[in-house]
Design an enzyme around this catalytic site. Structure first.
Site, mmCIF file in Angstrom:
data_model
loop_
_atom_site.group_PDB
_atom_site.id
_atom_site.type_symbol
_atom_site.label_atom_id
_atom_site.label_comp_id
_atom_site.label_asym_id
_atom_site.label_seq_id
_atom_site.Cartn_x
_atom_site.Cartn_y
_atom_site.Cartn_z
ATOM 1 N N LEU A 183 6.637 -5.902 8.021
ATOM 2 C CA LEU A 183 6.355 -7.247 7.529
ATOM 3 C C LEU A 183 5.821 -7.227 6.104
ATOM 4 O O LEU A 183 6.337 -7.907 5.228
ATOM 5 C CB LEU A 183 5.350 -7.940 8.463
ATOM 6 C CG LEU A 183 4.896 -9.343 8.067
ATOM 7 C CD1 LEU A 183 6.068 -10.321 8.094
ATOM 8 C CD2 LEU A 183 3.775 -9.828 8.988
ATOM 9 N N SER A 184 4.781 -6.438 5.842
ATOM 10 C CA SER A 184 4.117 -6.446 4.536
ATOM 11 C C SER A 184 5.004 -5.898 3.428
ATOM 12 O O SER A 184 5.867 -5.055 3.656
ATOM 13 C CB SER A 184 2.832 -5.616 4.601
ATOM 14 O OG SER A 184 1.894 -6.198 5.464
ATOM 15 N N GLU A 185 4.750 -6.389 2.217
ATOM 16 C CA GLU A 185 5.462 -5.932 1.031
ATOM 17 C C GLU A 185 4.449 -5.672 -0.087
ATOM 18 O O GLU A 185 3.289 -6.107 0.000
ATOM 19 C CB GLU A 185 6.494 -6.980 0.586
ATOM 20 C CG GLU A 185 7.573 -7.240 1.624
ATOM 21 C CD GLU A 185 8.658 -8.177 1.111
ATOM 22 O OE1 GLU A 185 8.573 -8.594 -0.070
ATOM 23 O OE2 GLU A 185 9.577 -8.490 1.892
ATOM 24 N N ARG A 240 -4.082 -7.938 16.807
ATOM 25 C CA ARG A 240 -5.482 -8.012 16.390
ATOM 26 C C ARG A 240 -6.428 -7.662 17.535
ATOM 27 O O ARG A 240 -7.496 -7.099 17.311
ATOM 28 C CB ARG A 240 -5.777 -9.409 15.838
ATOM 29 C CG ARG A 240 -5.194 -9.591 14.454
ATOM 30 C CD ARG A 240 -5.157 -11.012 13.980
ATOM 31 N NE ARG A 240 -4.503 -11.050 12.674
ATOM 32 C CZ ARG A 240 -3.887 -12.092 12.162
ATOM 33 N NH1 ARG A 240 -3.832 -13.225 12.856
ATOM 34 N NH2 ARG A 240 -3.313 -12.035 10.976
ATOM 35 N N GLU A 262 -3.592 -5.586 9.994
ATOM 36 C CA GLU A 262 -3.409 -6.674 10.964
ATOM 37 C C GLU A 262 -4.195 -7.924 10.550
ATOM 38 O O GLU A 262 -4.638 -8.706 11.390
ATOM 39 C CB GLU A 262 -3.828 -6.246 12.370
ATOM 40 C CG GLU A 262 -3.095 -5.041 12.918
ATOM 41 C CD GLU A 262 -1.710 -5.357 13.428
ATOM 42 O OE1 GLU A 262 -1.262 -6.499 13.259
ATOM 43 O OE2 GLU A 262 -1.075 -4.450 13.997
ATOM 44 N N THR A 284 -6.777 -9.068 6.992
ATOM 45 C CA THR A 284 -8.072 -8.687 6.432
ATOM 46 C C THR A 284 -9.203 -9.524 7.030
ATOM 47 O O THR A 284 -8.980 -10.552 7.684
ATOM 48 C CB THR A 284 -8.078 -8.890 4.911
ATOM 49 O OG1 THR A 284 -7.894 -10.294 4.641
ATOM 50 C CG2 THR A 284 -6.981 -8.086 4.233
ATOM 51 N N TRP A 332 3.261 -0.210 3.596
ATOM 52 C CA TRP A 332 2.223 0.007 4.612
ATOM 53 C C TRP A 332 2.828 0.109 6.014
ATOM 54 O O TRP A 332 2.269 -0.422 6.975
ATOM 55 C CB TRP A 332 1.155 -1.097 4.581
ATOM 56 C CG TRP A 332 0.715 -1.549 3.240
ATOM 57 C CD1 TRP A 332 0.770 -2.800 2.734
ATOM 58 C CD2 TRP A 332 0.109 -0.742 2.212
ATOM 59 N NE1 TRP A 332 0.257 -2.845 1.461
ATOM 60 C CE2 TRP A 332 -0.150 -1.584 1.117
ATOM 61 C CE3 TRP A 332 -0.218 0.613 2.115
ATOM 62 C CZ2 TRP A 332 -0.735 -1.128 -0.053
ATOM 63 C CZ3 TRP A 332 -0.793 1.070 0.940
ATOM 64 C CH2 TRP A 332 -1.046 0.200 -0.118
ATOM 65 N N ILE A 333 3.951 0.795 6.119
ATOM 66 C CA ILE A 333 4.631 0.879 7.413
ATOM 67 C C ILE A 333 4.093 2.061 8.209
ATOM 68 O O ILE A 333 4.366 3.228 7.889
ATOM 69 C CB ILE A 333 6.160 0.994 7.236
ATOM 70 C CG1 ILE A 333 6.683 -0.140 6.345
ATOM 71 C CG2 ILE A 333 6.849 0.989 8.599
ATOM 72 C CD1 ILE A 333 6.326 -1.532 6.823
ATOM 73 N N THR A 334 3.332 1.769 9.243
ATOM 74 C CA THR A 334 2.860 2.805 10.163
ATOM 75 C C THR A 334 4.052 3.358 10.932
ATOM 76 O O THR A 334 4.926 2.607 11.357
ATOM 77 C CB THR A 334 1.826 2.224 11.136
ATOM 78 O OG1 THR A 334 0.689 1.788 10.399
ATOM 79 C CG2 THR A 334 1.392 3.250 12.169
#
Length: 378
Positions: A122-124, A239, A359, A361, A153-155
């Site tokens: 999701l994050s970029e 979360r 997930e 801040t 930030w891909i786990t």
């Protein structure tokens, strides 16, 4: 808040795994920045990677509280392991909820064993707390979508094999975000930089670059424009997992500090005899128990049918702050030794910070809580 006999048995099983198998490899895994694959296989054997997968596909199909308990106890052993597992299960839950029967049969049965490893993209680089600002695009060509963009930030970015990715079908329209299923070995997916991190070092965190990735129309998991709401829904459960991990990490640091205080002598007595140390331990225990109760309440809300956003954000907000406070005090109780890698509280302190960031801040959790409290949509 009583647990059922089954939930107690799950806790005991995972705690035993955490103490006897995960903790002994944690220091080396952190130092070498390598994920302990043997531990991953053990999680699969014990059905601990299938909590969000239905029994019909070989999953455990855990209730929300059991899900929280497993995350708590895995983090008691090592946060990096718990994080990798929770992201795998987050990807599986997306496939479960939004995928077709064919997707369920093809992916969930195998993901229940831990292979393929799941990812959530999701994050970029320029869209973290504001996912609507993403620039990844999926353009329709015939019966396929072609995806171009970059996720950060891909786990499980290196280890992962199957994932969900979010992209706009109209680059100018934030409301066009859509969710897609992909396999990493496809042409058009490349693993980028592996992040060198303060903590969580055994968990691989990378960028993923999409350049002409072709996804068949049937792998569109949501209707066009329904992807962001799906992502936010999935993150609510995520979360709860992070809150539980923060509880497990704090409990682990508390136990280390208590044990050290009882063994370490100064002025001819254990330092646990000094009121200052006793008060620190009392505050650490109280904060951790409060975080646990908030988290368990949020876990139960996942099964209640009520929107759990407020409970999940409250749990994550308090549990993550408490994890930072408890690990900080654990180092203080250890004194100079706590600042060295000879004791695990040093690693726990570094790991704890991420629970205030991923997930959503701390600031995002406060925004959600205030919005739910005031009902003004802001």
């Amino acid at each position: 808040m009583e647990l059922t006999p089954e939930q107690e048995a799950v806790r005991e099983t995972v705690r035993e795994l955490a103490v006897e198998e995960i903790r002994p490899v944690a220091a080396e895994a952190d130092e070498t920045e390598t994920f302990p694959e043997g531990i991953w296989d053990r999680l699969g054997e014990l059905d601990l990677l299938s909590l969000t997968i239905p029994e019909a596909y070989g999953g455990y199909d855990a209730d929300g509280l059991t899900y929280a308990i497993v995350n708590e106890e895995l983090a008691y052993g090592m946060l990096a392991v718990a994080t990798a597992a929770s992201v795998h299960m987050l990807a599986a839950s997306c496939i479960r909820e939004f995928g077709s029967e064919a997707h369920h049969e093809r992916y969930l049965t195998e993901m229940a064993t831990g292979r393929p490893v799941g990812m959530f993209c999701l994050s970029e680089p320029e869209a973290g707390s504001n996912p609507a600002g993403m620039s990844t695009v999926a353009r329709e060509e015939g019966d396929e979508y072609v995806i171009d963009g970059k996720k950060q930030w891909i786990t499980n970015g290196e280890r992962g094999e199957v994932g969900v990715v979010f992209a706009k079908t109209d680059p100018e329209d934030p409301s066009s975000i859509t969710q897609f299923l992909f396999e990493k070995d496809q042409s058009g997916v490349e693993v980028g930089k592996k992040e060198a991190k303060l903590g969580l070092r055994a968990s691989d965190t990378t960028t993923l670059m999409f350049d002409g990735l072709r996804v068949p129309e049937e792998n569109r998991l949501t209707e066009e424009g329904r992807g962001l709401s799906a992502a936010l829904h999935s993150l609510t459960g995520g979360r709860v997992a992070i809150a539980a991990q923060a509880v497990g990490l704090a409990q682990s640091a508390l136990d280390e500090a208590k044990s050290y205080a009882q063994d370490r002598e100064q002025f001819d007595q254990p330092i646990s005899e000094f009121q200052t140390i006793r008060h620190k331990l009392a505050d650490m225990a109280t904060g951790t128990q409060a975080a646990r109760l908030l988290t368990y309440d949020a876990g139960r809300e996942l099964d209640s049918g009520r929107p759990p956003a407020r409970a999940a954000s409250m749990a994550k907000l308090h549990a993550s702050r408490n994890a930072m406070e408890v690990t900080n005090e654990a180092i203080q109780i250890h004194g100079g030794y706590g600042y060295t890698t000879d004791f695990p509280v040093e690693r726990m302190y570094r790991d704890a910070k991420i629970t205030e960031i991923y997930e959503g801040t701390t600031e995002i959790q406060k925004k959600i809580i205030a919005r739910e409290l005031l009902g003004d949509g802001r």
